[in-house]
Structures are given as structure tokens and as C-alpha cells.
Design an enzyme around this catalytic site. Structure first.
Site, PDB file in Angstrom:
ATOM      1  N   TRP A   1       3.638   2.568  -3.331  1.00 56.00           N
ATOM      2  CA  TRP A   1       3.299   2.974  -1.957  1.00 56.00           C
ATOM      3  C   TRP A   1       4.254   4.085  -1.487  1.00 56.00           C
ATOM      4  O   TRP A   1       3.865   4.967  -0.732  1.00 56.00           O
ATOM      5  CB  TRP A   1       3.415   1.757  -1.023  1.00 56.00           C
ATOM      6  CG  TRP A   1       3.176   2.080   0.427  1.00 56.00           C
ATOM      7  CD1 TRP A   1       1.963   2.181   1.050  1.00 56.00           C
ATOM      8  CD2 TRP A   1       4.164   2.336   1.430  1.00 56.00           C
ATOM      9  NE1 TRP A   1       2.139   2.490   2.378  1.00 56.00           N
ATOM     10  CE2 TRP A   1       3.477   2.590   2.637  1.00 56.00           C
ATOM     11  CE3 TRP A   1       5.558   2.382   1.429  1.00 56.00           C
ATOM     12  CZ2 TRP A   1       4.136   2.879   3.826  1.00 56.00           C
ATOM     13  CZ3 TRP A   1       6.209   2.671   2.609  1.00 56.00           C
ATOM     14  CH2 TRP A   1       5.509   2.913   3.790  1.00 56.00           C
ATOM     15  N   HIS A   2       5.500   4.040  -1.955  1.00 54.93           N
ATOM     16  CA  HIS A   2       6.489   5.030  -1.503  1.00 54.93           C
ATOM     17  C   HIS A   2       6.281   6.404  -2.117  1.00 54.93           C
ATOM     18  O   HIS A   2       6.792   7.396  -1.602  1.00 54.93           O
ATOM     19  CB  HIS A   2       7.911   4.541  -1.815  1.00 54.93           C
ATOM     20  CG  HIS A   2       8.320   3.356  -1.001  1.00 54.93           C
ATOM     21  ND1 HIS A   2       8.134   2.059  -1.428  1.00 54.93           N
ATOM     22  CD2 HIS A   2       8.883   3.258   0.231  1.00 54.93           C
ATOM     23  CE1 HIS A   2       8.574   1.224  -0.500  1.00 54.93           C
ATOM     24  NE2 HIS A   2       9.033   1.919   0.512  1.00 54.93           N
TER      25      HIS A   2
END
Lengths: 89, 503
Positions: free
Chosen positions: B336-337
Site C-alpha cells: 500500500w505504501h
């Protein structure tokens, strides 16, 4: 004349839930009240939370949505949701 | 627009707040539209070209949510939800992952500029669509939805809100009144966040950048200095940002959920994930971990297998009920990052930590000792794991992370020689500053504890250390916060971005 509703701790759902807790935690001495939360039972983590919910589903003949689980911080939250789902069934 | 900029603090915030109070006199709808317009302006200040994307995303998801709600009980509803989730994820893939994926497939393309906040507003809206499918999203008005997604304090980098906690607040008439108490409390929370960002996080940026730029040159001291500096910078930067967001929302009479709860005081990695970026953890639990774990556990029950503690301690039970949901969730939390391999490894590293932590609890279910030495040992072990993870998280490549971690183990030598006395003095001063920051991290109360008298967030607050350091509306506190404002404003000079803006 109608009698006042029983406090949550005295309702049948709490006795049945206590049995669910004893089964899941494998501990015949475990005691719960509506205020009991994960901080009070060290083994109550995310994994055991799911086991509790699924055991409750089997015991009460209901189904929980995954997103409902986050709102269940205390035993009382779970007991109330069970009552709502049973009434709607 | 940055929270820590003059244009925000001296112009945007006071004008938006005054406009909100004036608009509220004409009714909630006018005040709501004022906030939406101000929020879009706030968003577009950074890069106006991103505004159409935000508006299109909000409008499309709103229409989808109405369609999902209108088709309850029909098979098409599931298709609409699946299509909505796929469209949102496709948008994320287009901007965050496509260049990397095509590069791996041997088709290099230039990476597009990442629209700011896209991960946050996309996840917020996917959650809303799922809640509509489950019948749990009660507020369905257009304005209410637009406010929920775009309200500027959380739009760029969270906290990630859930509709049930914020939409009823937008619907309440008390939100549209002038409240001196809420402005005072919100301002105090904002100033604490501003000081964390400007005075504690930003001065570490130079050490961190230099260390990760040439990791092969780091010796023992430099590597530890780099790693600990980044760990502290990340904490004070992101928790400072969250404080500022919570404080701004409070000035508008809104309470946000807590996002940090002294994560470096955690006594286990399980505990850490309940205290660090709490709204992301909550989101991942609600929409990823719980559905996977529920499915697996129900399947075990259907097959007549135990799901209680005894069942969890079997090899199959542990693999299905612990390892599977944990590793999938943490791998995706890492990715997600960003698309870099470091983020995936960061997620998998924490999945490994959590697996060991769960196994330890299950197979040695003895209550943890409460002797101070035992508590310190648990905090130290947990922080050590987190520190290793943060090196991987920050490093530009796995090679770079390996170099820093290797240097921390002394593989690059243990020399602490300095070129001259001036350099030695500077290194000593930096070490003293890092030590001071650790004292703040481990011995001081957090923002919620300092502000607990005003109920700073939607979450309950447990009292912290130094009970005398509790905010109240008094002359000494007003004077102290006035000084903090002066110091914070004077430190703005070279305004710097928040680290989480890149996600």
C-alpha cells in the site's frame, strides 16, 4: 403492567455467551460481564476475536458481516448485536 | 497546501473557519458546501491538475454507492461492488504500480506523478462501497458524502475515517455552532503537532538523508545514528501531522479517531500495530484481515475442526487461522505504501514478527511479567524489531537497507574516529539530541494524554505519565501555547513536506 427490561448482564444471551467464551478460551473458569473487553482477557487477540464470533454464529444461528466486527469492543457490544440479529431472523 | 506553511496557518485556516461560521448562519447546507469548496481549494493548491481526478473519483464513487444501495438483495449488487472496487484499484495501479509492473515485464515507461493523497481517498471510498453493500452506511446524501471524503484535515494523509464515525457528526446541528472551547482545544492540539513536526522531526531530516545516500560508507556509529534518527523522524513527523489534522477538525467541532498512541512504548509487535497508524490498521482489519480470517475459520467449523485455543495450537489451525490472514494482510499493507520491493519486504518482515508473537502467546500462554525490568525488556525487543523494519521501509533499495543493517551489526567496522574536533562535537550534539528525543518518546505523555481533559479523539484515553502536564483553559497554559505558537511559526522557514504525503 409491563416489567422493566432486564439489565444486559442478567439476560439469557450473556449466559450463553459465557459458555462461548469458555469454549473458545478453553477455560472453564472464565467469567464475563457486559463491560469485559480485550484488556481484561490477555489471550483475547484478533485471532481469538474471530474464533469467538464464529463460535457465536454457530451457537446462535446468526451470521456476522466482517465490517461489523470492528465495533465489538466489549462483550456487551457483541451481546446486543446478537440480540438484534436474533430478533431480525 | 501544507499544514506547516504560513499560507495555511495565517490565511487558509482562519478564513475557512470564519467562512464556515458565517455560512452556518445561512444553514448547514451552505456551510457544508463552503467546506467542500475550501477542501478542494486546499487540495488543488498543491497541484491544480489533480483536482479533476479527485472530483471524478468522488462523483463516480457516490453514484456507485447509490446504485449499490438501490440494488440490495439482487445479484447485480455484488457485481456493482466488485466493479467499483476494481475501478478504484485500477486507478491506484495506474498511478502507483503500473510503471514498476511494466518495468518488471521488460516494458519500461516513465512513472506518472502520483496525485497527492490518492491512496487515502481511494481506500476511504472503497470502504464506503463495502459498507453500502452490507447496509451499514446510513447517511447517503451527496453533500454528506462529499464532506466525508474531501474534508481537508484528513484528505491528504488521514486519519482514515469511517463513515459511521464522521457522517453523523456532519449531520449534527451542534457542529455548525461557534464553540470557543473547541477552538481552544483544537488550537492546542494543532500546536503540539506543529512543534513535533518543526522542532523534533525536521531537524533529523539531514542526518537521515545523508546516511541513506551513502550507506556503504556508514560505520557502526553512523548507521545507528541514521536508523534511530529516521525512526524518530517518522514518528514525530506522522504523529505530528495526525495531531494537526485532529486539532483542525476539532476547531470545526468534529472529533477524529486517534491515529497514534505512543507506539514505541509497545510491549509486543501485536501491541505496536494497535498503536501505530491506528486508522490504517483498523481499515486493514475491517476490510482484509477479518474477511479472510472469518472465511477460513467458518470453513474449519464446517469441516468439524476446532477453532478454540486447542485448535489454534495445531499446525493446520495455526497456519490457517494465524499465518494466512496475517501474511496476506501485512504484505498488502506494505505494498500500500508503494511499489518498491522494500515496502513488500517491510510488510513481510512485520508478518514474520506477528507470526512469532502469536506463536509465543499461544504456545507459552503465561501472563507477561509486570516487573519493570521485564517491561523494559519487552519494550526494547519490540522497538528493536520495529527499528529494523523502519530501515527497510526508508531505504531506497534492498541493497541499501542491507548496507545500513550490516553497518549496524558492525560489518563496516566500528571506527568512531572523527576528522577534527568540530566534527566530533557535532556528532556528540546529534547523539545527545537523539537521546533527548527518546526520553520524550518513552517518558512523556502523548498528545491525547496531555489533552485528555477535552476528549481529544473519539477513542478513550488512559492517563499517562506526568499528570501535571494536562491541558486546561488557564492563563499559564494560554501563555505556554502562545510561546509554542511563536516558536512553531518561527521554525516554519523552510517548510518541509510530511513523510506520508508520498503514499
Amino acid at each position: 403492567m409491563l416489567s422493566p427490561p432486564l439489565a444486559l448482564d442478567q439476560r439469557p444471551v450473556m449466559a450463553e455467551l459465557a459458555d462461548v467464551f469458555r469454549t473458545v478460551f478453553d477455560d472453564p473458569d472464565i467469567a464475563i460481564t457486559e463491560a469485559t473487553c480485550a484488556d481484561d482477557i490477555p489471550a483475547w487477540d484478533s485471532m481469538t476475536h474471530i474464533a469467538l464470533v464464529v463460535e457465536a454464529e454457530c451457537r446462535f444461528g446468526i451470521t456476522f458481516a466482517a465490517v461489523e466486527l470492528d465495533g465489538l469492543r466489549r462483550v456487551g457490544d457483541l451481546a446486543r448485536l446478537i440480540e438484534v440479529k436474533r430478533a431480525a431472523a | 497546501m501544507l499544514f506547516n506553511s504560513y499560507v495555511f496557518i495565517l490565511a487558509f485556516l482562519p478564513l475557512t473557519l470564519a467562512g464556515f461560521w458565517l455560512a452556518a448562519r445561512c444553514g448547514r447546507t451552505v456551510a457544508g458546501y463552503w467546506l467542500v469548496v475550501a477542501s478542494v481549494l486546499f487540495y488543488g493548491w498543491w497541484r491544480p491538475a489533480d483536482v479533476p481526478l479527485l472530483v471524478a473519483s468522488v462523483a463516480t464513487n457516490y453514484l456507485l454507492s447509490r446504485l449499490i444501495a438501490a440494488t440490495a438483495g439482487r445479484p447485480v449488487q455484488s457485481w456493482l461492488l466488485a466493479g467499483g472496487i476494481a475501478a478504484n484499484l485500477a486507478l491506484l495501479v495506474r498511478f502507483k504500480y503500473l510503471a514498476t509492473l511494466l518495468g518488471l515485464a521488460g516494458v519500461p515507461i516513465a512513472a506518472p506523478v502520483l496525485p497527492i493523497g490518492i491512496s487515502f481517498f481511494t481506500f476511504t471510498q472503497i470502504g464506503f462501497l463495502i459498507d453500502c453493500r452490507q447496509g451499514l452506511a446510513r447517511e447517503r446524501g451527496w453533500l454528506s458524502y462529499a464532506l466525508f471524503v474531501t474534508f481537508f484535515p484528513h484528505l491528504i494523509a488521514g486519519p482514515i475515517l469511517h463513515n459511521r464515525e464522521i457522517m453523523p457528526q456532519f449531520a449534527a446541528s451542534t457542529t455548525y455552532r461557534v464553540s470557543a472551547e473547541n477552538v481552544a482545544a483544537g488550537l492546542a492540539i494543532f500546536l503540539i503537532g506543529l512543534l513535533k513536526k518543526c522542532l523534533l522531526a525536521d531537524p533529523l531530516a539531514a542526518i537521515v538523508a545523508a546516511g541513506f545516500a551513502h550507506p556503504q560508507q556508514l560505520a557502526l556509529f553512523g548507521a545507528w545514528q541514521t536508523a534511530t534518527s529516521y525512526s524518530l523522524q517518522l514518528y514525530f513527523d506522522f504523529s505530528g501531522y495526525s495531531d494537526m489534522a485532529i486539532g483542525i477538525a476539532r476547531m470545526f467541532n468534529l472529533r477524529f479517531p486517534a491515529n497514534f498512541n505512543s507506539p514505541y512504548k509497545s510491549q509486543s509487535v501485536i501491541d505496536y500495530w494497535q498503536r501505530w497508524h491506528m486508522t490504517l490498521t483498523r481499515y486493514l482489519m475491517m476490510y482484509l484481515y477479518n474477511p479472510i480470517a472469518l472465511h477460513v475459520t467458518r470453513q474449519r467449523v464446517a469441516r468439524g475442526l476446532a477453532v478454540n485455543r486447542q485448535g489454534q495450537t495445531t499446525a493446520g489451525g495455526f497456519a490457517a487461522m494465524v499465518l494466512l490472514p496475517t501474511w496476506i494482510t501485512l504484505a498488502l499493507a506494505g505494498v500500500w505504501h508503494g511499489s518498491g520491493a522494500t515496502f513488500l519486504v517491510f510488510g513481510l518482515l512485520h508478518a514474520a514478527y506477528l507470526s512469532v508473537n502469536h506463536a509465543w502467546r499461544l504456545f507459552r500462554p503465561r501472563p507477561p511479567g509486570q516487573h519493570p525490568a521485564a517491561i523494559v525488556k519487552r519494550i526494547a525487543v519490540t522497538y528493536g524489531c520495529v527499528l529494523v523494519g523502519s530501515v527497510v521501509f526508508r531505504a531506497p533499495s534492498l541493497w541499501s537497507a542491507g548496507q545500513v543493517l550490516g553497518a549496524m551489526l558492525g560489518l563496516h567496522g566500528v571506527s568512531i574516529g572523527f576528522a577534527d574536533a568540530k566534527e566530533a562535537m557535532r556528532a556528540a550534539a546529534q547523539a545527545a539530541w537523539i537521546a533527548t528525543l527518546y526520553v520524550i518518546v518513552w517518558a512523556a505523555p502523548n498528545t491525547q494524554q496531555i489533552m485528555r481533559a477535552c476528549g481529544p479523539t473519539l477513542d478513550a484515553v488512559r492517563p499517562g505519565p506526568l499528570p501535571w502536564l494536562t491541558w486546561r483553559t488557564s492563563l499559564p497554559w494560554a501563555a505556554a501555547l502562545g510561546c509554542a505558537a511563536a516558536v512553531g511559526l518561527s521554525a516554519l522557514g523552510g517548510t518541509s513536506e510530511f513523510l506520508y504525503f508520498q503514499f
